[in-house]
Design an enzyme around this catalytic site. Structure first.
Site, PDB file in Angstrom:
ATOM      1  N   THR A   1      41.840  40.279  61.662  1.00  0.00           N
ATOM      2  CA  THR A   1      43.265  40.323  61.311  1.00  0.00           C
ATOM      3  C   THR A   1      43.990  39.426  62.296  1.00  0.00           C
ATOM      4  O   THR A   1      43.984  39.706  63.506  1.00  0.00           O
ATOM      5  CB  THR A   1      43.813  41.755  61.435  1.00  0.00           C
ATOM      6  OG1 THR A   1      43.023  42.617  60.612  1.00  0.00           O
ATOM      7  CG2 THR A   1      45.259  41.818  60.977  1.00  0.00           C
TER       8      THR A   1
ATOM      9  N   LYS B   1      49.640  46.401  66.296  1.00  0.00           N
ATOM     10  CA  LYS B   1      49.219  44.998  66.169  1.00  0.00           C
ATOM     11  C   LYS B   1      49.643  44.435  64.808  1.00  0.00           C
ATOM     12  O   LYS B   1      50.222  43.348  64.729  1.00  0.00           O
ATOM     13  CB  LYS B   1      47.690  44.897  66.327  1.00  0.00           C
ATOM     14  CG  LYS B   1      47.156  43.507  66.005  1.00  0.00           C
ATOM     15  CD  LYS B   1      45.643  43.398  66.005  1.00  0.00           C
ATOM     16  CE  LYS B   1      45.242  42.002  65.525  1.00  0.00           C
ATOM     17  NZ  LYS B   1      43.799  41.774  65.509  1.00  0.00           N
TER      18      LYS B   1
ATOM     19  N   LYS C   1      47.424  41.563  53.772  1.00  0.00           N
ATOM     20  CA  LYS C   1      47.080  42.618  54.736  1.00  0.00           C
ATOM     21  C   LYS C   1      48.332  43.090  55.501  1.00  0.00           C
ATOM     22  O   LYS C   1      48.571  44.300  55.637  1.00  0.00           O
ATOM     23  CB  LYS C   1      46.029  42.074  55.715  1.00  0.00           C
ATOM     24  CG  LYS C   1      45.853  42.868  56.984  1.00  0.00           C
ATOM     25  CD  LYS C   1      44.672  43.782  56.959  1.00  0.00           C
ATOM     26  CE  LYS C   1      44.661  44.680  58.183  1.00  0.00           C
ATOM     27  NZ  LYS C   1      43.619  45.643  58.205  1.00  0.00           N
TER      28      LYS C   1
HETATM   29  P1  NAD Z   1      36.439  44.662  68.952  1.00  0.00           P
HETATM   30  O1  NAD Z   1      37.274  44.357  70.128  1.00  0.00           O
HETATM   31  O2  NAD Z   1      35.571  45.861  68.947  1.00  0.00           O
HETATM   32  O3  NAD Z   1      35.483  43.390  68.609  1.00  0.00           O
HETATM   33  C1  NAD Z   1      35.836  42.053  68.855  1.00  0.00           C
HETATM   34  C2  NAD Z   1      34.614  41.373  69.488  1.00  0.00           C
HETATM   35  O4  NAD Z   1      34.876  39.982  69.632  1.00  0.00           O
HETATM   36  C3  NAD Z   1      34.270  41.922  70.876  1.00  0.00           C
HETATM   37  O5  NAD Z   1      32.933  42.420  70.873  1.00  0.00           O
HETATM   38  C4  NAD Z   1      34.436  40.709  71.804  1.00  0.00           C
HETATM   39  O6  NAD Z   1      33.502  40.684  72.864  1.00  0.00           O
HETATM   40  C5  NAD Z   1      34.206  39.573  70.822  1.00  0.00           C
HETATM   41  N1  NAD Z   1      34.774  38.300  71.277  1.00  0.00           N
HETATM   42  C6  NAD Z   1      35.972  38.087  71.877  1.00  0.00           C
HETATM   43  N2  NAD Z   1      36.138  36.770  72.109  1.00  0.00           N
HETATM   44  C7  NAD Z   1      35.009  36.145  71.658  1.00  0.00           C
HETATM   45  C8  NAD Z   1      34.593  34.793  71.610  1.00  0.00           C
HETATM   46  N3  NAD Z   1      35.363  33.803  72.082  1.00  0.00           N
HETATM   47  N4  NAD Z   1      33.381  34.519  71.068  1.00  0.00           N
HETATM   48  C9  NAD Z   1      32.598  35.514  70.582  1.00  0.00           C
HETATM   49  N5  NAD Z   1      32.953  36.811  70.584  1.00  0.00           N
HETATM   50  C10 NAD Z   1      34.145  37.121  71.116  1.00  0.00           C
HETATM   51  O7  NAD Z   1      37.456  44.699  67.715  1.00  0.00           O
HETATM   52  P2  NAD Z   1      37.183  45.291  66.241  1.00  0.00           P
HETATM   53  O8  NAD Z   1      37.711  46.689  66.169  1.00  0.00           O
HETATM   54  O9  NAD Z   1      35.774  44.993  65.839  1.00  0.00           O
HETATM   55  O10 NAD Z   1      38.198  44.413  65.387  1.00  0.00           O
HETATM   56  C11 NAD Z   1      37.918  43.069  65.038  1.00  0.00           C
HETATM   57  C12 NAD Z   1      39.012  42.559  64.121  1.00  0.00           C
HETATM   58  O11 NAD Z   1      39.087  43.391  62.960  1.00  0.00           O
HETATM   59  C13 NAD Z   1      40.417  42.580  64.738  1.00  0.00           C
HETATM   60  O12 NAD Z   1      41.100  41.420  64.331  1.00  0.00           O
HETATM   61  C14 NAD Z   1      41.041  43.846  64.175  1.00  0.00           C
HETATM   62  O13 NAD Z   1      42.452  43.774  64.093  1.00  0.00           O
HETATM   63  C15 NAD Z   1      40.410  43.879  62.792  1.00  0.00           C
HETATM   64  N6  NAD Z   1      40.345  45.228  62.191  1.00  0.00           N
HETATM   65  C16 NAD Z   1      39.887  46.287  62.920  1.00  0.00           C
HETATM   66  C17 NAD Z   1      39.830  47.546  62.330  1.00  0.00           C
HETATM   67  C18 NAD Z   1      39.329  48.738  63.106  1.00  0.00           C
HETATM   68  O14 NAD Z   1      39.488  49.873  62.608  1.00  0.00           O
HETATM   69  N7  NAD Z   1      38.704  48.567  64.276  1.00  0.00           N
HETATM   70  C19 NAD Z   1      40.231  47.713  60.998  1.00  0.00           C
HETATM   71  C20 NAD Z   1      40.653  46.609  60.267  1.00  0.00           C
HETATM   72  C21 NAD Z   1      40.708  45.349  60.881  1.00  0.00           C
END
Ligand code: NAD
Length: 290
Positions: free
Chosen positions: A87, A237, A162
């Site tokens: 997102t 967010k 979204k």
């Molecule tokens: P998270 O923080 O658990 O995962 C993100 C991952 O990206 C981390 O493991 C981090 O180490 C990695 N990362 C950061 N910078 C990086 C880079 N330069 N190269 C490679 N890896 C890198 O977050 P999440 O909960 O998995 O969410 C991910 C996305 O999905 C976000 O944009 C969030 O808004 C969206 N989202 C999350 C949910 C939820 O319920 N968690 C629901 C819908 C959407």
């Protein structure tokens, strides 16, 4: 397909695992060096992207997406799909798409709803912006990682869908919680309130499917001490992204703005951090008008 998967966090790890389980070759990369069953580790985003049919990104925000995209776009093979499921702000999604198209790639922005539970169960919903050709190529992957995908039009439109959806969700959750708190003060029983509203014109997903009052309506995070579910931090967010987009496009969104301010206070100044976004109800319960 050969798939590069960059960002193996709470959402990315189960999504990548589901793709590997269905027989795709998945090459993962995360700066936190996380390992996922069935997914081959690579040492860099470039290694995870080189020669792949599809590169999927699942990253925290638009700035990180832009920096990863700048690394992988030059090494991806022409005609490959760059599929961002994070997102992020509409502007970043469109900027990445423009660069990817210029390099002969098929970019898609495909944010999801359904949370970690949906990612694990393979029941996410994808809102997709980008070309029809890109969408058709990625469709078999959406069918593995999710239950539903909607092609919303050109690049950026997935992110637009979204944040518009989640702006409605934030506003209706607040409206539902403040109405419950008012009903309490008027001596109206919560079950009676639910029975009326859930079958009257005040009904919504927040009331009917995710009722913020414990013990009322279907099971929801309210019945589990407001453990997320959908965390208030993530709602904050998404509301920020909606107001950033409203600012950039000169859209008048007073209720979205008010919802953003309430969730900001709840998460940053009160006890909302780490709680479900429906924990607005105990917040309103405790307060008077001042
Ligand atoms: P998270 O923080 O658990 O995962 C993100 C991952 O990206 C981390 O493991 C981090 O180490 C990695 N990362 C950061 N910078 C990086 C880079 N330069 N190269 C490679 N890896 C890198 O977050 P999440 O909960 O998995 O969410 C991910 C996305 O999905 C976000 O944009 C969030 O808004 C969206 N989202 C999350 C949910 C939820 O319920 N968690 C629901 C819908 C959407």
């Amino acid at each position: 397909m050969k798939i590069g998967f960059i960002g193996l966090g709470n959402m990315g790890a189960p999504m990548a695992r589901n793709l590997a389980r269905e027989g795709h070759f998945v090459f993962g990369h995360d700066t936190a060096t996380l390992t996922v069953d069935g997914v081959a580790n690579t040492r860099s985003a470039i290694e995870a992207a080189t020669g792949m049919d599809v590169v999927i990104t699942m990253l925290p925000n638009g700035d990180i997406l832009r920096s990863v995209a700048a690394q992988v776009i030059p090494v991806m093979r022409k005609g490959a799909v760059l599929l961002d499921c994070s997102t992020v702000d509409v502007e970043s999604a469109r900027a990445v798409a423009t660069d990817a198209e210029a390099a002969g790639l098929l970019p898609l922005d495909a944010p999801v709803s359904g949370g970690v539970g949906g990612a694990e169960a393979g029941t996410l919903t994808f809102m997709v912006g980008g070309s029809e050709q890109g969408y058709q190529t990625a469709l078999p992957l959406f069918d593995i990682m999710g239950r539903k995908s909607v092609h919303c039009g050109a690049s950026g439109n997935g992110q637009a869908a979204k944040i518009c959806n989640n702006m409605i969700l934030g506003v209706t959750m607040i409206a539902t919680c403040e109405a419950f708190a008012l009903a309490d003060k008027l001596g109206l029983d919560r079950q009676a309130m639910f029975d009326v509203v859930s079958t009257s014109s005040g009904y919504s997903w927040s009331m009917n499917a995710y009722c913020p009052a414990p013990g009322i309506g279907p099971q929801s995070p309210a019945d589990n001490e407001y453990k997320p579910g959908f965390a208030a931090d993530l709602m904050l967010k998404d509301l920020r992204l909606s107001q950033q987009a409203a600012e950039a496009s000169d859209a008048d969104t007073p209720l979205g703005q008010a919802a953003l301010e309430l969730y900001r206070r709840f998460v940053e100044d009160e006890d909302g951090k780490g709680r479900d976004f429906s924990a607005m109800l105990p917040r309103f319960e405790k307060r008077g008008r001042s």
